[in-house]
Scaffold this motif. Structure first.
Motif, PDB file in Angstrom:
ATOM      1  N   GLN A 190       2.586   6.597   9.305  1.00  0.00           N
ATOM      2  CA  GLN A 190       3.081   6.044   8.054  1.00  0.00           C
ATOM      3  C   GLN A 190       1.910   5.796   7.101  1.00  0.00           C
ATOM      4  O   GLN A 190       0.905   5.193   7.485  1.00  0.00           O
ATOM      5  N   VAL A 191       2.049   6.282   5.875  1.00  0.00           N
ATOM      6  CA  VAL A 191       1.061   6.026   4.838  1.00  0.00           C
ATOM      7  C   VAL A 191       1.691   5.025   3.871  1.00  0.00           C
ATOM      8  O   VAL A 191       2.656   5.354   3.176  1.00  0.00           O
ATOM      9  N   SER A 192       1.158   3.810   3.854  1.00  0.00           N
ATOM     10  CA  SER A 192       1.741   2.743   3.047  1.00  0.00           C
ATOM     11  C   SER A 192       0.926   2.513   1.788  1.00  0.00           C
ATOM     12  O   SER A 192      -0.306   2.596   1.794  1.00  0.00           O
ATOM     13  N   ALA A 193       1.642   2.202   0.697  1.00  0.00           N
ATOM     14  CA  ALA A 193       0.989   1.940  -0.587  1.00  0.00           C
ATOM     15  C   ALA A 193       0.515   0.496  -0.642  1.00  0.00           C
ATOM     16  O   ALA A 193       1.199  -0.414  -0.166  1.00  0.00           O
ATOM     17  N   SER A 194      -0.652   0.290  -1.232  1.00  0.00           N
ATOM     18  CA  SER A 194      -1.188  -1.071  -1.371  1.00  0.00           C
ATOM     19  C   SER A 194      -0.582  -1.795  -2.554  1.00  0.00           C
ATOM     20  O   SER A 194      -0.570  -3.029  -2.600  1.00  0.00           O
ATOM     21  N   GLY A 195      -0.081  -1.030  -3.538  1.00  0.00           N
ATOM     22  CA  GLY A 195       0.484  -1.648  -4.733  1.00  0.00           C
ATOM     23  C   GLY A 195      -0.532  -1.988  -5.792  1.00  0.00           C
ATOM     24  O   GLY A 195      -0.169  -2.463  -6.874  1.00  0.00           O
ATOM     25  N   ASP A 196      -1.813  -1.760  -5.502  1.00  0.00           N
ATOM     26  CA  ASP A 196      -2.875  -2.069  -6.460  1.00  0.00           C
ATOM     27  C   ASP A 196      -3.300  -0.788  -7.179  1.00  0.00           C
ATOM     28  O   ASP A 196      -3.983   0.048  -6.591  1.00  0.00           O
ATOM     29  N   PRO A 197      -2.910  -0.619  -8.465  1.00  0.00           N
ATOM     30  CA  PRO A 197      -3.235   0.625  -9.172  1.00  0.00           C
ATOM     31  C   PRO A 197      -4.718   0.798  -9.447  1.00  0.00           C
ATOM     32  O   PRO A 197      -5.147   1.897  -9.814  1.00  0.00           O
ATOM     33  N   ASP A 198      -5.519  -0.242  -9.292  1.00  0.00           N
ATOM     34  CA  ASP A 198      -6.955  -0.120  -9.504  1.00  0.00           C
ATOM     35  C   ASP A 198      -7.675   0.392  -8.258  1.00  0.00           C
ATOM     36  O   ASP A 198      -8.872   0.689  -8.315  1.00  0.00           O
ATOM     37  N   ASP A 199      -6.958   0.435  -7.145  1.00  0.00           N
ATOM     38  CA  ASP A 199      -7.533   0.927  -5.887  1.00  0.00           C
ATOM     39  C   ASP A 199      -7.352   2.444  -5.843  1.00  0.00           C
ATOM     40  O   ASP A 199      -6.354   2.958  -5.337  1.00  0.00           O
ATOM     41  N   ALA A 200      -8.334   3.174  -6.393  1.00  0.00           N
ATOM     42  CA  ALA A 200      -8.215   4.620  -6.532  1.00  0.00           C
ATOM     43  C   ALA A 200      -8.048   5.320  -5.184  1.00  0.00           C
ATOM     44  O   ALA A 200      -7.279   6.278  -5.059  1.00  0.00           O
TER      45      ALA A 200
END
Length: 597
Positions: free
Chosen positions: A243-253
């Motif tokens: 599973q590849v989960s999103a961090s939700g932080d758009p600044d985390d390139a």
């Protein structure tokens, strides 16, 4: 039938159906050689051709013309003696109905109906294996196709590659090759950085922030969807099950990149599933850097002594790739940059490293299905491989890898060209095409032309129920046969399966349309052999269109369920054999064979 033409053939038998299987042709050639043995000590190889004028017979042989000068005799007299020797052969009489000497020394043969009818039993006995062969000797071959960047939905070019590549793989497997399908992911380089910036910008926009539109290199709803899912902390199931989960932080390139690539790889998997294509291997470009293969390739090129520096960049003398007899064919038209002045490598380098990896993995034959815009890479990749091969003391064939290059497809709908879709933003996506016309029409149309020809995919035609729609025309031939067989169930003595049909005497099949259909069935193995040998999967689609035409012509000319039980049984057996070959060919293209339409 504007979409199709006549089936192009490289064999000397032309476009007309040939009335015999390869084994039968060889047997006829052997009979002629035996007759020649009475006229000369060492008879040459005998070549059989189809006469340009059908009225001249089924076969033509020019061996008398070839031998005349060697034997010091008039060709026509030699042909006359050869004809007499053949007429005296009991074995030849069974297969050769008549022999005529024509012109300066041509030998024209008419074959017996008994020989022409033998294909019926061959098809019924072989079943789904009819047309198969052992040309490949179970040797491995790696076919790479689609190979899209994980930066967006698969487009029309990928769709055509999918249809061509998968059909070619099926044909090669049928002809005895151990086929492996590979998808090469270009997951390294500037396009991935551009994808990351695009998703970041859309995510920030969704959060109400001002964005720089110039940062959005990739357009389309799919970028917004990925950004929205990333902000929501969604998860994507990778191909390996992780599973590849999103961090939700758009600044985390880094997190954005990882999630965006995983999302698009998953979407491309769904695209491939929609068109019915599976792969045995997925190879990542990034692994070439991680495994040190790119750097090793560069060092090997340097060790060759053919690199030089200019304007801060490292170049390779690909113009000097060939040696000896292959010098001209392997030489590139100009030298190529290996490492740019900023220290990064050009696309040429990982391409060479990747194909070296293919060879070292045991694939001594490799075929790439790519767009014609890759034409320029052919010479440089082969040149780079030959230079590395000499350095590493490897015997890589000069033509390695082989290429099947295709031109692009235009999509027409409602009389106008469709240039983009909402899903992809700037182009028509593969899934759009499948959604519009279905998998069967998509695959058949995309493989129905020579790869190096452009054509317009007419959506309205693909949806039509007319003989101008080739996939409908071929599928309807199969459904028509099924309908007749269902009607024949009312006759208790009718051969309704292949095992019963094998007991049927084919002798009543002497009508023109019956013999033409038998001839087309006999052509199928040669079609597959040629399609495999010439990397020409379109020939299968061409053949199916011709077979369907012969079936419809036979159906319209002759009544199947006649009162004569022998003739009825023979015609039903012919339908069973035709249905089998239609199924075999459609399966190679990845198209269904419906029982009813």
């Amino acid at each position: 039938m504007a979409l199709f033409g006549r089936l192009p053939r490289s064999s000397p038998f032309g476009n007309a159906p040939f009335f015999m299987l390869a084994e039968q042709r060889q047997a006829i050639a052997d009979l002629i050689r035996e007759a020649l043995a009475t006229l000369c000590a060492v008879p040459p190889q005998v070549e059989l051709q189809r006469p340009k004028v059908p009225a001249h017979g089924d076969l033509s042989c020019t061996v008398a013309l070839q031998l005349a000068k060697q034997l010091g005799r008039p060709a026509r007299a030699l042909a006359t003696e050869l004809a007499q020797a053949l007429r005296a052969s009991p074995r030849a009489a069974r297969w050769i109905e008549s022999i005529e000497v024509a012109g300066p020394g041509f030998l024209n043969l008419r074959l017996t109906n008994e020989l022409k009818q033998q294909v019926l039993g061959e098809v019924l006995r072989a079943g789904h294996a009819f047309g198969s062969g052992n040309d490949g000797g179970h040797r491995p071959v790696l076919i790479e196709f689609v190979s899209a960047n994980p930066t967006g939905p698969l487009h029309l070019g990928h769709a055509r590659q999918a249809a061509l590549g998968d059909t070619l793989a099926n044909v090669l497997a049928a002809r005895g090759w151990d086929v492996q399908r590979e998808f090469y992911y270009n997951d390294a380089g500037v396009q991935i950085e551009q994808l990351t910036r695009s998703v970041q910008a859309r995510a920030q926009q969704l959060l109400g922030r001002q964005i720089d539109e110039s940062q959005i290199g990739y357009q389309g709803d799919y970028i917004v969807d990925i950004a929205r899912e990333f902000l929501a902390g969604a998860s994507v199931c990778a191909r390996d099950g992780a599973q590849v989960s999103a961090s939700g932080d758009p600044d985390d390139a880094l997190a954005v990149r990882r999630f965006a690539v995983a999302s698009l790889r998953h979407q491309q998997d769904l695209d491939l599933e929609a068109i019915g294509v599976r792969f045995d291997h997925f190879y990542l470009e990034s692994s070439l850097y991680e495994d040190g293969r790119v750097e090793a390739a560069v060092q090997g090129l340097i060790q060759s002594g053919l690199t030089f520096s200019s304007e801060g960049a490292l170049w390779l003398r690909t113009t000097q790739a060939g040696v000896g007899d292959d010098a001209a064919t392997l030489a590139d038209d100009k030298d190529r940059v290996v490492r740019k002045s900023d220290g990064t490598y050009t696309y040429f380098v990982p391409d060479v490293a990747y194909h070296l990896a293919k060879f070292e993995r045991g694939y001594t034959r490799a075929i790439n299905v790519q767009g014609s815009d890759h034409h320029g890479t052919v010479a440089r990749v082969r040149a780079g491989l030959q230079i590395l091969a000499r350095t590493l003391e490897l015997s890589i064939p000069p033509g390695y890898p082989e290429y099947l290059l295709h031109k692009m497809v235009r999509v027409m709908r409602g009389g106008e060209e469709v240039k983009m879709s909402k899903r992809a933003g700037t182009y028509v996506a593969l899934r759009d095409l499948v959604d519009w016309v279905g998998r069967d029409a998509t695959r058949f149309f995309l493989v129905s032309r020579k790869s190096d020809s452009e054509f317009a995919f007419d959506v309205d035609l693909a949806l039509s129920h007319s003989e101008d729609n080739p996939v409908y025309y071929v599928q309807y031939a199969h459904a028509r046969i099924c309908s007749v067989l269902a009607q024949a169930a009312e006759h208790t003595d009718a051969p309704l399966d292949e095992s019963a049909a094998l007991l049927v005497d084919p002798a009543p099949l002497v009508a023109t349309r019956e013999l033409a259909l038998l001839a087309r069935l006999a052509e199928y193995p040669d079609t597959l052999r040629d399609a495999a040998g010439e990397l020409a999967p379109h020939q299968v689609a061409f053949y199916l269109r011709e077979l369907a035409a012969d079936l419809h012509a036979f159906y319209n000319a002759e009544r199947i369920l006649v009162d004569d039980p022998s003739l009825r049984a023979a015609r039903l057996a012919l339908l069973l054999a035709t249905r089998q070959v239609l199924r075999n060919g459609l399966a190679l293209i990845g198209v269904s064979a419906p029982d009813r339409m």
